[in-house]
Design an enzyme around this catalytic site. Sequence first.
Site, PDB file in Angstrom:
ATOM      1  N   GLY A   7     -13.863  -5.906  18.071  1.00 39.96           N
ATOM      2  CA  GLY A   7     -13.419  -5.895  19.469  1.00 39.96           C
ATOM      3  C   GLY A   7     -13.241  -7.342  19.898  1.00 39.96           C
ATOM      4  N   LYS A  77     -14.963  -1.945  24.307  1.00 38.15           N
ATOM      5  CA  LYS A  77     -15.443  -1.243  25.496  1.00 38.15           C
ATOM      6  C   LYS A  77     -16.308  -0.069  25.021  1.00 38.15           C
ATOM      7  CE  LYS A  77     -13.498  -3.416  29.028  1.00 38.15           C
ATOM      8  NZ  LYS A  77     -12.403  -2.997  29.858  1.00 38.15           N
ATOM      9  N   ASN A 103     -21.616  -3.879  28.181  1.00 36.41           N
ATOM     10  CA  ASN A 103     -22.237  -3.358  29.405  1.00 36.41           C
ATOM     11  C   ASN A 103     -22.535  -1.877  29.256  1.00 36.41           C
ATOM     12  OD1 ASN A 103     -22.384  -5.637  31.022  1.00 36.41           O
ATOM     13  ND2 ASN A 103     -20.279  -5.425  31.741  1.00 36.41           N
ATOM     14  N   ALA A 129     -15.275 -13.415  30.769  1.00 36.60           N
ATOM     15  CA  ALA A 129     -13.993 -13.789  30.168  1.00 36.60           C
ATOM     16  C   ALA A 129     -12.931 -12.762  30.558  1.00 36.60           C
ATOM     17  CB  ALA A 129     -14.128 -13.850  28.654  1.00 36.60           C
ATOM     18  N   LYS A 185     -29.188  -4.911  34.024  1.00 35.70           N
ATOM     19  CA  LYS A 185     -27.740  -5.132  34.056  1.00 35.70           C
ATOM     20  C   LYS A 185     -27.029  -3.832  34.428  1.00 35.70           C
ATOM     21  CE  LYS A 185     -23.988  -7.726  32.935  1.00 35.70           C
ATOM     22  NZ  LYS A 185     -23.458  -8.185  31.654  1.00 35.70           N
ATOM     23  N   ASN A 189     -24.332  -2.888  37.583  1.00 38.05           N
ATOM     24  CA  ASN A 189     -23.047  -2.211  37.403  1.00 38.05           C
ATOM     25  C   ASN A 189     -23.002  -0.865  38.133  1.00 38.05           C
ATOM     26  OD1 ASN A 189     -21.813  -4.214  35.791  1.00 38.05           O
ATOM     27  ND2 ASN A 189     -22.927  -3.507  34.003  1.00 38.05           N
ATOM     28  N   ASN A 252     -14.194 -11.508  43.268  1.00 41.69           N
ATOM     29  CA  ASN A 252     -13.749 -10.821  42.030  1.00 41.69           C
ATOM     30  C   ASN A 252     -13.604  -9.316  42.237  1.00 41.69           C
ATOM     31  OD1 ASN A 252     -14.253 -13.342  41.036  1.00 41.69           O
ATOM     32  ND2 ASN A 252     -15.921 -12.728  39.670  1.00 41.69           N
ATOM     33  N   SER A 254     -14.434  -5.922  40.252  1.00 37.69           N
ATOM     34  CA  SER A 254     -15.339  -5.566  39.148  1.00 37.69           C
ATOM     35  C   SER A 254     -14.506  -5.173  37.927  1.00 37.69           C
ATOM     36  CB  SER A 254     -16.209  -4.379  39.569  1.00 37.69           C
ATOM     37  OG  SER A 254     -15.395  -3.241  39.727  1.00 37.69           O
TER      38      SER A 254
HETATM   39  P1  NAD Z   1     -11.584  -6.091  26.382  1.00 39.35           P
HETATM   40  O1  NAD Z   1     -10.874  -4.846  26.766  1.00 39.35           O
HETATM   41  O2  NAD Z   1     -11.015  -7.410  26.778  1.00 39.35           O
HETATM   42  O3  NAD Z   1     -11.762  -6.137  24.783  1.00 39.35           O
HETATM   43  C1  NAD Z   1     -12.027  -5.003  24.015  1.00 39.35           C
HETATM   44  C2  NAD Z   1     -11.204  -5.149  22.732  1.00 39.35           C
HETATM   45  O4  NAD Z   1     -11.584  -4.123  21.836  1.00 39.35           O
HETATM   46  C3  NAD Z   1      -9.698  -5.008  22.943  1.00 39.35           C
HETATM   47  O5  NAD Z   1      -9.028  -6.176  22.463  1.00 39.35           O
HETATM   48  C4  NAD Z   1      -9.336  -3.773  22.133  1.00 39.35           C
HETATM   49  O6  NAD Z   1      -8.034  -3.859  21.523  1.00 39.35           O
HETATM   50  C5  NAD Z   1     -10.420  -3.764  21.094  1.00 39.35           C
HETATM   51  N1  NAD Z   1     -10.657  -2.471  20.451  1.00 39.35           N
HETATM   52  C6  NAD Z   1     -10.602  -1.217  20.981  1.00 39.35           C
HETATM   53  N2  NAD Z   1     -10.934  -0.309  20.048  1.00 39.35           N
HETATM   54  C7  NAD Z   1     -11.214  -1.002  18.913  1.00 39.35           C
HETATM   55  C8  NAD Z   1     -11.631  -0.625  17.612  1.00 39.35           C
HETATM   56  N3  NAD Z   1     -11.830   0.657  17.283  1.00 39.35           N
HETATM   57  N4  NAD Z   1     -11.833  -1.608  16.704  1.00 39.35           N
HETATM   58  C9  NAD Z   1     -11.640  -2.898  17.008  1.00 39.35           C
HETATM   59  N5  NAD Z   1     -11.245  -3.322  18.230  1.00 39.35           N
HETATM   60  C10 NAD Z   1     -11.028  -2.382  19.157  1.00 39.35           C
HETATM   61  O7  NAD Z   1     -13.067  -5.930  26.915  1.00 39.35           O
HETATM   62  P2  NAD Z   1     -14.118  -7.085  27.304  1.00 39.35           P
HETATM   63  O8  NAD Z   1     -13.892  -7.480  28.709  1.00 39.35           O
HETATM   64  O9  NAD Z   1     -14.123  -8.096  26.243  1.00 39.35           O
HETATM   65  O10 NAD Z   1     -15.473  -6.243  27.298  1.00 39.35           O
HETATM   66  C11 NAD Z   1     -16.131  -5.860  26.096  1.00 39.35           C
HETATM   67  C12 NAD Z   1     -17.524  -5.362  26.464  1.00 39.35           C
HETATM   68  O11 NAD Z   1     -18.272  -6.454  27.031  1.00 39.35           O
HETATM   69  C13 NAD Z   1     -17.544  -4.267  27.529  1.00 39.35           C
HETATM   70  O12 NAD Z   1     -18.629  -3.393  27.314  1.00 39.35           O
HETATM   71  C14 NAD Z   1     -17.768  -5.034  28.826  1.00 39.35           C
HETATM   72  O13 NAD Z   1     -18.353  -4.248  29.847  1.00 39.35           O
HETATM   73  C15 NAD Z   1     -18.728  -6.116  28.344  1.00 39.35           C
HETATM   74  N6  NAD Z   1     -18.753  -7.345  29.137  1.00 39.35           N
HETATM   75  C16 NAD Z   1     -17.585  -7.903  29.583  1.00 39.35           C
HETATM   76  C17 NAD Z   1     -17.655  -9.105  30.310  1.00 39.35           C
HETATM   77  C18 NAD Z   1     -16.389  -9.802  30.761  1.00 39.35           C
HETATM   78  O14 NAD Z   1     -16.487 -10.793  31.526  1.00 39.35           O
HETATM   79  N7  NAD Z   1     -15.201  -9.416  30.316  1.00 39.35           N
HETATM   80  C19 NAD Z   1     -18.894  -9.694  30.580  1.00 39.35           C
HETATM   81  C20 NAD Z   1     -20.066  -9.085  30.087  1.00 39.35           C
HETATM   82  C21 NAD Z   1     -19.969  -7.906  29.360  1.00 39.35           C
END
Ligand code: NAD
Length: 304
Positions: A7, A77, A103, A129, A185, A189, A252, A254
């Site tokens: 991911g 996700k 999350n 990010a 956390k 959320n 922001n 969410s």
């Molecule tokens: P994102 O959607 O940007 O990234 C998820 C990635 O996973 C995508 O690029 C997607 O193509 C890929 N993906 C989907 N299915 C897949 C698979 N089977 N194999 C490989 N890759 C696959 O999401 P994100 O914002 O990076 O969030 C990821 C996790 O981190 C979530 O649980 C989110 O709640 C948590 N999180 C996000 C933030 C943030 O600021 N973005 C902060 C803390 C926690």
Amino acid sequence: MKITIIGAGAMGSLFGSLLAQSGQNVLLIDIWQDHIDTINSQGLGVESDGKINNIDIKASNNIQDGQGSDLVIIFVKSTQTQQAAADAQKCLNDKGKVLTLQNGMGNADIISQIINPEKVIAGTTSHGATILGPGLIRHAGIGPTLIGMWSNQGNTDLEDIQNIFNNAGIDTKIENNIHLIVWKKLIINVGINAITALTGIKNGKIVDHPPTGELVRAAVTEACDVALAHGVKLPDDIAEQVFTVAEATGPNRSSMGQDVDHQRPTEIDAINGAVVHLAKDKKIAVPVNKTLTALIKTMQDNYK
Ligand code: NAD
């Protein structure tokens, strides 16, 4: 250390870029072909404070390339955790560990059903990010990362990972009670995500508007009751902590708000939906979380 990140969206690419820059052998795995191709041909762009840094890092859509990993980090996700855990299983070497910093509640349990629980590390991160396009992310926020073994097997082997993360500039602490950390956390959320997603408001608006604040408190109180029934006592001022986070992230949307805005599947099942699920076997009524979950599901199941 060979580190595979499954991911490679916003967070996976962020952690991958920091670890690769510190000299670790990092592989990004994703199903998004344009993103993979751009990273392999032009590098991964990481924007921070208006400047773009170009990072040389390997990316692939073939999980076999991750074989022999010492550490797999799952950053899909939560809707994709099961698939990612099955893929992680194919990558880990005998002593390898898997880490989730996703999350929501339930990710570490899903992973532990597929991978030996003694190998499963869970945690939270306050880094933020955003994906800007294929091969380009924004590093939007910096904060601590907390990790701990999800099963009660002790935290002794986590120091290597802690050191590697700290050397990469990811400020990391080992927590003995990681369940409490993940619950805290989750509660943030639970209080912010579905309510902002359903109403279209930014995080800060839940602080200013008393009826919204009451709804937040009701959702959080239910979740705390469920946590307690599962042996986790949250701090008495946890609702105030939710409002503090909402205020600090006031401008922001969410992550669930952004998912709904872009008509993407949300992480509702791992957030308010997890409260509903965990309330069931303890016979606790959670009408507010049940309603929020049903409304988000109605919304996402009726995207155009
Ligand atoms: P994102 O959607 O940007 O990234 C998820 C990635 O996973 C995508 O690029 C997607 O193509 C890929 N993906 C989907 N299915 C897949 C698979 N089977 N194999 C490989 N890759 C696959 O999401 P994100 O914002 O990076 O969030 C990821 C996790 O981190 C979530 O649980 C989110 O709640 C948590 N999180 C996000 C933030 C943030 O600021 N973005 C902060 C803390 C926690």
